[in-house]
Enzyme design. Structure first.
Site, PDB file in Angstrom:
ATOM      1  N   GLU A  32     -86.292 -31.140  40.248  1.00 55.92           N
ATOM      2  CA  GLU A  32     -86.341 -29.708  41.128  1.00 55.92           C
ATOM      3  C   GLU A  32     -85.467 -30.096  42.462  1.00 55.92           C
ATOM      4  O   GLU A  32     -86.110 -30.923  43.204  1.00 55.92           O
ATOM      5  CB  GLU A  32     -87.761 -29.375  41.624  1.00 55.92           C
ATOM      6  CG  GLU A  32     -87.453 -27.931  42.191  1.00 55.92           C
ATOM      7  CD  GLU A  32     -88.792 -27.184  42.297  1.00 55.92           C
ATOM      8  OE1 GLU A  32     -89.799 -27.318  41.199  1.00 55.92           O
ATOM      9  OE2 GLU A  32     -88.928 -26.071  43.135  1.00 55.92           O
ATOM     10  N   GLU A  57     -86.302 -32.663  48.412  1.00 57.15           N
ATOM     11  CA  GLU A  57     -86.322 -31.939  49.537  1.00 57.15           C
ATOM     12  C   GLU A  57     -86.299 -32.467  50.711  1.00 57.15           C
ATOM     13  O   GLU A  57     -87.118 -33.219  51.161  1.00 57.15           O
ATOM     14  CB  GLU A  57     -87.928 -31.080  49.318  1.00 57.15           C
ATOM     15  CG  GLU A  57     -88.152 -30.202  50.481  1.00 57.15           C
ATOM     16  CD  GLU A  57     -87.114 -28.998  50.718  1.00 57.15           C
ATOM     17  OE1 GLU A  57     -86.876 -28.295  49.895  1.00 57.15           O
ATOM     18  OE2 GLU A  57     -86.480 -29.027  51.950  1.00 57.15           O
ATOM     19  N   ASP A  84     -80.490 -35.326  51.082  1.00 54.77           N
ATOM     20  CA  ASP A  84     -79.594 -34.201  50.315  1.00 54.77           C
ATOM     21  C   ASP A  84     -79.528 -34.564  48.893  1.00 54.77           C
ATOM     22  O   ASP A  84     -79.359 -35.668  48.325  1.00 54.77           O
ATOM     23  CB  ASP A  84     -78.098 -34.563  50.984  1.00 54.77           C
ATOM     24  CG  ASP A  84     -77.192 -33.657  50.560  1.00 54.77           C
ATOM     25  OD1 ASP A  84     -77.238 -33.105  49.395  1.00 54.77           O
ATOM     26  OD2 ASP A  84     -76.376 -33.214  51.176  1.00 54.77           O
ATOM     27  N   ASP A 106     -80.813 -21.940  49.535  1.00 57.10           N
ATOM     28  CA  ASP A 106     -80.188 -21.427  50.720  1.00 57.10           C
ATOM     29  C   ASP A 106     -79.103 -20.691  50.397  1.00 57.10           C
ATOM     30  O   ASP A 106     -77.711 -21.292  49.761  1.00 57.10           O
ATOM     31  CB  ASP A 106     -79.949 -22.204  51.844  1.00 57.10           C
ATOM     32  CG  ASP A 106     -81.468 -22.688  52.171  1.00 57.10           C
ATOM     33  OD1 ASP A 106     -82.188 -21.977  52.369  1.00 57.10           O
ATOM     34  OD2 ASP A 106     -81.297 -24.035  52.531  1.00 57.10           O
ATOM     35  N   ASP A 142     -82.424 -14.122  44.787  1.00 56.61           N
ATOM     36  CA  ASP A 142     -83.016 -12.855  45.022  1.00 56.61           C
ATOM     37  C   ASP A 142     -81.517 -12.348  45.853  1.00 56.61           C
ATOM     38  O   ASP A 142     -81.723 -11.106  46.514  1.00 56.61           O
ATOM     39  CB  ASP A 142     -84.023 -12.802  46.178  1.00 56.61           C
ATOM     40  CG  ASP A 142     -83.876 -13.672  47.138  1.00 56.61           C
ATOM     41  OD1 ASP A 142     -83.351 -14.807  47.209  1.00 56.61           O
ATOM     42  OD2 ASP A 142     -84.140 -13.069  48.432  1.00 56.61           O
ATOM     43  N   ARG A 181     -93.149 -19.664  47.123  1.00 56.77           N
ATOM     44  CA  ARG A 181     -93.235 -18.966  48.259  1.00 56.77           C
ATOM     45  C   ARG A 181     -91.999 -18.343  48.527  1.00 56.77           C
ATOM     46  O   ARG A 181     -92.062 -17.068  49.298  1.00 56.77           O
ATOM     47  CB  ARG A 181     -93.521 -20.073  49.454  1.00 56.77           C
ATOM     48  CG  ARG A 181     -94.837 -19.832  50.004  1.00 56.77           C
ATOM     49  CD  ARG A 181     -95.242 -21.076  50.918  1.00 56.77           C
ATOM     50  NE  ARG A 181     -94.326 -21.422  51.853  1.00 56.77           N
ATOM     51  CZ  ARG A 181     -94.654 -21.549  53.067  1.00 56.77           C
ATOM     52  NH1 ARG A 181     -95.721 -21.404  53.511  1.00 56.77           N
ATOM     53  NH2 ARG A 181     -93.611 -21.909  53.936  1.00 56.77           N
ATOM     54  N   TYR A 182     -90.969 -18.760  48.499  1.00 57.42           N
ATOM     55  CA  TYR A 182     -89.563 -17.984  49.088  1.00 57.42           C
ATOM     56  C   TYR A 182     -89.711 -16.811  48.203  1.00 57.42           C
ATOM     57  O   TYR A 182     -89.066 -15.708  48.662  1.00 57.42           O
ATOM     58  CB  TYR A 182     -88.402 -18.802  48.960  1.00 57.42           C
ATOM     59  CG  TYR A 182     -87.296 -18.234  49.213  1.00 57.42           C
ATOM     60  CD1 TYR A 182     -86.961 -18.291  50.766  1.00 57.42           C
ATOM     61  CD2 TYR A 182     -86.425 -17.260  48.442  1.00 57.42           C
ATOM     62  CE1 TYR A 182     -85.689 -17.436  51.249  1.00 57.42           C
ATOM     63  CE2 TYR A 182     -85.365 -16.479  49.100  1.00 57.42           C
ATOM     64  CZ  TYR A 182     -85.014 -16.858  50.508  1.00 57.42           C
ATOM     65  OH  TYR A 182     -83.944 -16.088  50.819  1.00 57.42           O
ATOM     66  N   GLU A 183     -89.883 -16.769  46.875  1.00 51.77           N
ATOM     67  CA  GLU A 183     -89.562 -15.429  46.212  1.00 51.77           C
ATOM     68  C   GLU A 183     -91.025 -14.505  46.565  1.00 51.77           C
ATOM     69  O   GLU A 183     -90.540 -13.258  46.607  1.00 51.77           O
ATOM     70  CB  GLU A 183     -89.632 -15.791  44.597  1.00 51.77           C
ATOM     71  CG  GLU A 183     -89.606 -14.678  43.772  1.00 51.77           C
ATOM     72  CD  GLU A 183     -89.915 -14.792  42.392  1.00 51.77           C
ATOM     73  OE1 GLU A 183     -90.049 -15.810  41.992  1.00 51.77           O
ATOM     74  OE2 GLU A 183     -89.564 -13.610  41.692  1.00 51.77           O
TER      75      GLU A 183
HETATM   76  C1  LIG Z   1     -84.738 -20.907  50.535  1.00 47.44           C
HETATM   77  S1  LIG Z   1     -85.445 -22.413  50.431  1.00 47.44           S
HETATM   78  C2  LIG Z   1     -86.494 -22.345  48.699  1.00 47.44           C
HETATM   79  C3  LIG Z   1     -87.628 -23.130  48.705  1.00 47.44           C
HETATM   80  C4  LIG Z   1     -88.325 -23.123  47.287  1.00 47.44           C
HETATM   81  N1  LIG Z   1     -87.532 -23.626  46.265  1.00 47.44           N
HETATM   82  C5  LIG Z   1     -88.868 -21.781  47.165  1.00 47.44           C
HETATM   83  O1  LIG Z   1     -88.262 -21.014  46.226  1.00 47.44           O
HETATM   84  O2  LIG Z   1     -89.761 -21.415  47.945  1.00 47.44           O
HETATM   85  C6  LIG Z   1     -84.277 -23.618  50.187  1.00 47.44           C
HETATM   86  C7  LIG Z   1     -84.789 -24.947  49.892  1.00 47.44           C
HETATM   87  O3  LIG Z   1     -83.694 -25.873  49.737  1.00 47.44           O
HETATM   88  C8  LIG Z   1     -83.730 -27.011  50.774  1.00 47.44           C
HETATM   89  N2  LIG Z   1     -82.434 -27.736  50.686  1.00 47.44           N
HETATM   90  C9  LIG Z   1     -81.300 -27.065  51.456  1.00 47.44           C
HETATM   91  N3  LIG Z   1     -80.186 -27.904  51.174  1.00 47.44           N
HETATM   92  C10 LIG Z   1     -80.520 -28.900  50.235  1.00 47.44           C
HETATM   93  C11 LIG Z   1     -79.708 -30.198  49.912  1.00 47.44           C
HETATM   94  N4  LIG Z   1     -78.858 -30.454  50.155  1.00 47.44           N
HETATM   95  N5  LIG Z   1     -80.856 -31.147  48.894  1.00 47.44           N
HETATM   96  C12 LIG Z   1     -82.151 -30.522  48.634  1.00 47.44           C
HETATM   97  N6  LIG Z   1     -82.639 -29.502  49.167  1.00 47.44           N
HETATM   98  C13 LIG Z   1     -82.103 -28.677  49.831  1.00 47.44           C
HETATM   99  C14 LIG Z   1     -84.255 -26.414  51.938  1.00 47.44           C
HETATM  100  O4  LIG Z   1     -84.761 -27.431  52.430  1.00 47.44           O
HETATM  101  C15 LIG Z   1     -85.167 -25.450  51.408  1.00 47.44           C
HETATM  102  O5  LIG Z   1     -86.526 -25.932  51.237  1.00 47.44           O
END
Ligand SMILES: C[S@@+](CC[C@H](N)C(=O)[O-])C[C@H]1O[C@@H](n2cnc3c(N)ncnc32)[C@H](O)[C@@H]1O
Length: 205
Positions: A32, A57, A84, A106, A142, A181-183
Site C-alpha cells: 500500500e 508512508e 518516498d 495527493d 475523489d 480517513r481521506y475518503e
Molecule cells: C491524500 S493522503 C491519503 C491517505 C490515505 N491513503 C487515505 O486514503 O486516507 C495521501 C498520502 O500519500 C502520502 N504520500 C505522498 N507522497 C508519497 C510518496 N512519494 N510515497 C509514499 N507516500 C506518499 C502522503 O503522506 C499522504 O499520507
C-alpha cells in the site's frame, strides 16, 4: 514508535526476497502506497494473516498510528517503508507483489505540480514490473481531473487492463475496500469517489 519502527522498517538492501521480511511464512506480499493513518492497511492485514503487507508512508504520524495498532493487536504481517514510495518501487524485485493499493493519492491540483503526482508513467511502469501477472492494482480518487489522469496513464501501460465491466464497478466501493480517513473527509465535503482496479496482464511483455 522509537522501538517499533527500527524493527519493522523495510531496508532497501534486503529486498531480494521480500517474504523474508516476515517472521511467519506468507503466501504473497501486498503493497500500500501512501497509507495515511493506516486504517485500510490494518484492516487488510487482519483479514489476510497469511499475506505480508508492506506499507509506504513518509508522514511520521501516520506511521506511528499504524505501528501502534499493529503492536496492540499483535499483527505480525506488517512492515513499513517510511520514505518516498518511488525508491521502494525501483528496489523491489520483478513479480514480487501480489496486490497493490494507492488510495486517494495527493492530487497536486496546479498544472505545474502535476509532475509530483505519484501515479505517473514511471510508477505505473515500475508497478507493472514488480506485480505478478494476474494481480490487481487498486487506485481510489475523489478528484475528477486526477481520475482522468490516472486512466490516461494506465491506458499507456499495456500490461495493465482496467477491470470494470459496468459503471457499478468503479462507482461502488468493493466490500473488501474499507473506507479511509481521506475518503470520509471527501464524503463529508460532498465529493464522490471513483474506485479503479487494473489487472496486470499475463501475455503482454
Ligand atoms: C491524500 S493522503 C491519503 C491517505 C490515505 N491513503 C487515505 O486514503 O486516507 C495521501 C498520502 O500519500 C502520502 N504520500 C505522498 N507522497 C508519497 C510518496 N512519494 N510515497 C509514499 N507516500 C506518499 C502522503 O503522506 C499522504 O499520507
Amino acid at each position: 514508535m522509537a522501538e517499533l519502527l527500527p524493527r519493522l522498517r523495510v531496508s532497501l538492501d534486503h529486498l531480494d526476497d521480500p517474504r523474508s521480511l516476515f517472521p511467519n511464512p506468507v503466501r504473497e506480499i501486498w503493497l500500500e502506497i501512501g497509507f495515511g493513518g493506516g486504517e485500510h492497511l490494518a484492516w487488510q492485514a487482519r483479514q489476510h494473516p497469511d499475506v505480508g503487507f508492506i506499507g509506504v508512508e513518509p508522514f511520521v504520524n501516520g506511521v506511528a498510528k499504524l505501528l501502534t495498532v499493529a503492536d496492540a493487536e499483535g499483527l505480525q504481517n506488517i512492515r513499513v517503508y517510511d520514505q518516498d514510495a518511488r525508491e521502494l518501487l525501483s528496489a523491489l524485485p520483478e513479480a514480487s507483489i501480489g496486490r497493490a493499493f494507492i488510495l486517494f493519492p495527493d492530487p497536486w491540483h496546479k498544472v505545474r505540480h502535476h509532475k509530483r503526482r505519484i501515479v505517473n508513467r514511471d510508477t505505473l511502469g515500475d508497478l507493472a514490473r514488480i506485480m505478478t501477472p494476474g494481480s490487481v492494482l487498486r487506485i481510489g480518487s475523489d478528484i475528477p481531473g486526477y481520475v482522468r489522469w490516472i486512466m490516461m496513464h494506465a491506458r499507456q501501460v499495456p500490461r495493465f487492463a482496467w477491470t470494470a465491466e459496468s459503471a457499478t464497478d468503479w462507482r461502488v466501493r468493493p466490500d473488501d475496500w474499507p473506507i479511509t480517513r481521506y475518503e470520509q473527509k471527501a464524503e463529508r465535503e460532498g465529493r464522490r469517489s471513483v474506485y479503479m482496479s487494473f489487472r496486470r496482464q499475463n501475455a503482454v511483455p
